[in-house]
Motif scaffolding. Structure first.
Motif, PDB file in Angstrom:
ATOM      1  N   ASN A 191       0.823  -1.207   0.000  1.00  0.00           N
ATOM      2  CA  ASN A 191       0.000   0.000   0.000  1.00  0.00           C
ATOM      3  C   ASN A 191       0.862   1.265   0.000  1.00  0.00           C
ATOM      4  N   PHE A 192       1.969   1.217   0.721  1.00  0.00           N
ATOM      5  CA  PHE A 192       2.862   2.372   0.781  1.00  0.00           C
ATOM      6  C   PHE A 192       3.462   2.672  -0.589  1.00  0.00           C
ATOM      7  N   ILE A 193       3.827   1.629  -1.326  1.00  0.00           N
ATOM      8  CA  ILE A 193       4.348   1.816  -2.681  1.00  0.00           C
ATOM      9  C   ILE A 193       3.265   2.403  -3.585  1.00  0.00           C
ATOM     10  N   GLY A 194       2.032   1.934  -3.428  1.00  0.00           N
ATOM     11  CA  GLY A 194       0.938   2.517  -4.196  1.00  0.00           C
ATOM     12  C   GLY A 194       0.698   3.968  -3.846  1.00  0.00           C
ATOM     13  N   PHE A 195       0.915   4.324  -2.582  1.00  0.00           N
ATOM     14  CA  PHE A 195       0.758   5.707  -2.139  1.00  0.00           C
ATOM     15  C   PHE A 195       1.841   6.609  -2.747  1.00  0.00           C
ATOM     16  N   LEU A 196       3.044   6.071  -2.917  1.00  0.00           N
ATOM     17  CA  LEU A 196       4.151   6.852  -3.469  1.00  0.00           C
ATOM     18  C   LEU A 196       4.163   6.889  -4.990  1.00  0.00           C
ATOM     19  N   SER A 197       3.441   5.981  -5.626  1.00  0.00           N
ATOM     20  CA  SER A 197       3.500   5.868  -7.082  1.00  0.00           C
ATOM     21  C   SER A 197       2.486   6.793  -7.742  1.00  0.00           C
ATOM     22  N   PRO A 198       2.820   7.295  -8.934  1.00  0.00           N
ATOM     23  CA  PRO A 198       1.859   8.130  -9.667  1.00  0.00           C
ATOM     24  C   PRO A 198       0.711   7.303 -10.220  1.00  0.00           C
ATOM     25  N   GLN A 199      -0.391   7.976 -10.444  1.00  0.00           N
ATOM     26  CA  GLN A 199      -1.585   7.285 -10.948  1.00  0.00           C
ATOM     27  C   GLN A 199      -1.336   6.691 -12.332  1.00  0.00           C
ATOM     28  N   MET A 200      -0.593   7.404 -13.171  1.00  0.00           N
ATOM     29  CA  MET A 200      -0.242   6.923 -14.500  1.00  0.00           C
ATOM     30  C   MET A 200       1.268   6.742 -14.572  1.00  0.00           C
ATOM     31  N   ASP A 201       1.696   5.658 -15.177  1.00  0.00           N
ATOM     32  CA  ASP A 201       3.119   5.363 -15.277  1.00  0.00           C
ATOM     33  C   ASP A 201       3.766   6.325 -16.269  1.00  0.00           C
ATOM     34  N   PRO A 202       4.780   7.093 -15.848  1.00  0.00           N
ATOM     35  CA  PRO A 202       5.426   8.032 -16.771  1.00  0.00           C
ATOM     36  C   PRO A 202       6.073   7.354 -17.974  1.00  0.00           C
ATOM     37  N   GLU A 203       6.468   6.102 -17.847  1.00  0.00           N
ATOM     38  CA  GLU A 203       7.124   5.412 -18.949  1.00  0.00           C
ATOM     39  C   GLU A 203       6.166   5.128 -20.094  1.00  0.00           C
ATOM     40  N   SER A 204       4.860   4.985 -19.790  1.00  0.00           N
ATOM     41  CA  SER A 204       3.890   4.686 -20.837  1.00  0.00           C
ATOM     42  C   SER A 204       2.958   5.850 -21.144  1.00  0.00           C
ATOM     43  N   GLU A 205       2.709   6.730 -20.147  1.00  0.00           N
ATOM     44  CA  GLU A 205       1.770   7.829 -20.320  1.00  0.00           C
ATOM     45  C   GLU A 205       2.430   9.169 -20.578  1.00  0.00           C
ATOM     46  N   GLY A 206       3.760   9.232 -20.472  1.00  0.00           N
ATOM     47  CA  GLY A 206       4.446  10.502 -20.669  1.00  0.00           C
ATOM     48  C   GLY A 206       4.657  11.220 -19.360  1.00  0.00           C
ATOM     49  N   PRO A 207       5.217  12.448 -19.392  1.00  0.00           N
ATOM     50  CA  PRO A 207       5.499  13.190 -18.155  1.00  0.00           C
ATOM     51  C   PRO A 207       4.230  13.560 -17.419  1.00  0.00           C
ATOM     52  N   LEU A 208       4.288  13.464 -16.076  1.00  0.00           N
ATOM     53  CA  LEU A 208       3.129  13.745 -15.241  1.00  0.00           C
ATOM     54  C   LEU A 208       3.116  15.165 -14.721  1.00  0.00           C
ATOM     55  N   LEU A 209       4.283  15.714 -14.466  1.00  0.00           N
ATOM     56  CA  LEU A 209       4.374  17.040 -13.870  1.00  0.00           C
ATOM     57  C   LEU A 209       5.085  17.982 -14.820  1.00  0.00           C
ATOM     58  N   PRO A 210       4.797  19.274 -14.734  1.00  0.00           N
ATOM     59  CA  PRO A 210       5.481  20.223 -15.617  1.00  0.00           C
ATOM     60  C   PRO A 210       6.975  20.248 -15.352  1.00  0.00           C
ATOM     61  N   THR A 211       7.738  20.397 -16.418  1.00  0.00           N
ATOM     62  CA  THR A 211       9.195  20.423 -16.285  1.00  0.00           C
ATOM     63  C   THR A 211       9.753  21.834 -16.269  1.00  0.00           C
ATOM     64  N   ASN A 212       8.917  22.835 -16.562  1.00  0.00           N
ATOM     65  CA  ASN A 212       9.349  24.224 -16.442  1.00  0.00           C
ATOM     66  C   ASN A 212       8.166  25.077 -16.016  1.00  0.00           C
ATOM     67  N   GLU A 213       8.417  26.364 -15.758  1.00  0.00           N
ATOM     68  CA  GLU A 213       7.406  27.241 -15.195  1.00  0.00           C
ATOM     69  C   GLU A 213       6.300  27.584 -16.182  1.00  0.00           C
ATOM     70  N   ARG A 214       6.556  27.447 -17.478  1.00  0.00           N
ATOM     71  CA  ARG A 214       5.569  27.843 -18.464  1.00  0.00           C
ATOM     72  C   ARG A 214       4.488  26.806 -18.671  1.00  0.00           C
ATOM     73  N   GLU A 215       4.752  25.556 -18.289  1.00  0.00           N
ATOM     74  CA  GLU A 215       3.755  24.511 -18.469  1.00  0.00           C
ATOM     75  C   GLU A 215       2.634  24.638 -17.440  1.00  0.00           C
ATOM     76  N   GLU A 216       1.494  24.083 -17.769  1.00  0.00           N
ATOM     77  CA  GLU A 216       0.331  24.140 -16.883  1.00  0.00           C
ATOM     78  C   GLU A 216       0.581  23.330 -15.617  1.00  0.00           C
ATOM     79  N   TYR A 217       0.086  23.851 -14.490  1.00  0.00           N
ATOM     80  CA  TYR A 217       0.288  23.172 -13.201  1.00  0.00           C
ATOM     81  C   TYR A 217      -0.558  21.908 -13.140  1.00  0.00           C
ATOM     82  N   ARG A 218       0.070  20.810 -12.770  1.00  0.00           N
ATOM     83  CA  ARG A 218      -0.640  19.544 -12.585  1.00  0.00           C
ATOM     84  C   ARG A 218      -0.207  18.935 -11.260  1.00  0.00           C
TER      85      ARG A 218
END
Length: 201
Positions: free
Chosen positions: A71-98
């Motif tokens: 359960n702890f690993i599930g709590f730390l893991s993102p809902q979508m896998d970045p390796e298959s779904e792409g980046p989850l969080l913005p990588t710079n300030e201009r991208e939309e906040y997620r």
């Protein structure tokens, strides 16, 4: 007096009523995050004291530890896998906040851990679950499993550059260029004033 086929029985009505009341209590407890986790730690402490006192049911404790780790690993893991779904969080300030979306939300994480602890606590009252086992081996195996799992999770976080929490949307103060210009203008005025004073002397 016989009930019609479409009407629920008395037992079903009581069960539905109790389920609604319990769900109402859970819904009201969602805002008390700290209190819920304090209750869970107390529950886990009571379970540990009971296992230490009765000196048994180590296989149940091992199963509980594996379930909590999962359960702890599930709590730390993102809902979508970045390796298959792409980046989850913005990588710079201009991208939309997620915000960080967990695979296992905090409330479900707490609720599943609390339920598992109570189930394990109840199992310690039945001798059927007291399987004889050499507990140091289980402890060493659990520690090694925990270290390897957390190392893999941390590598995954570093690789995809995310942290398993969100501090809210970053607030950027408006008019940054204007403030810089005002500071520059103030410093320029101060320097001019110093130069004028030095010339007057």
């Amino acid at each position: 007096m016989m009930e019609s086929d479409g009407d629920p029985s008395f037992v079903e009505q009581v069960a539905v009523s109790l389920q609604r009341k319990w769900q109402h209590i859970l819904d009201r407890s969602t805002v008390y995050v700290g209190l819920r986790w304090v209750i869970f730690v107390v529950m886990l402490g009571l379970y540990a004291l009971r296992v230490f006192y009765i000196n048994g049911w180590f296989i149940v404790t091992y199963g509980l530890g594996i379930y909590l780790l999962n359960n702890f690993i599930g709590f730390l893991s993102p809902q979508m896998d970045p390796e298959s779904e792409g980046p989850l969080l913005p990588t710079n300030e201009r991208e939309e906040y997620r915000p960080f979306a967990r695979r296992l939300p905090e409330f479900k994480f707490w609720y599943q851990c609390a339920k598992a602890t109570w189930v394990a606590f109840g199992m310690t009252f039945f001798d059927f679950f007291d399987v004889p086992v050499y507990w140091p081996i289980l402890l060493l195996y659990f520690i090694s499993l925990f270290v390897l799992t957390m190392k893999r999770q941390i590598r995954h976080m570093i690789k995809h550059r995310y942290v398993p929490w969100s501090n809210g949307k970053a607030k950027y103060a408006g008019g940054g260029e204007k403030r810089m210009a005002a500071k520059f203008k103030t410093r320029k005025n101060v320097l001019l004033g110093v130069m004028v004073c030095s010339l007057d002397k």
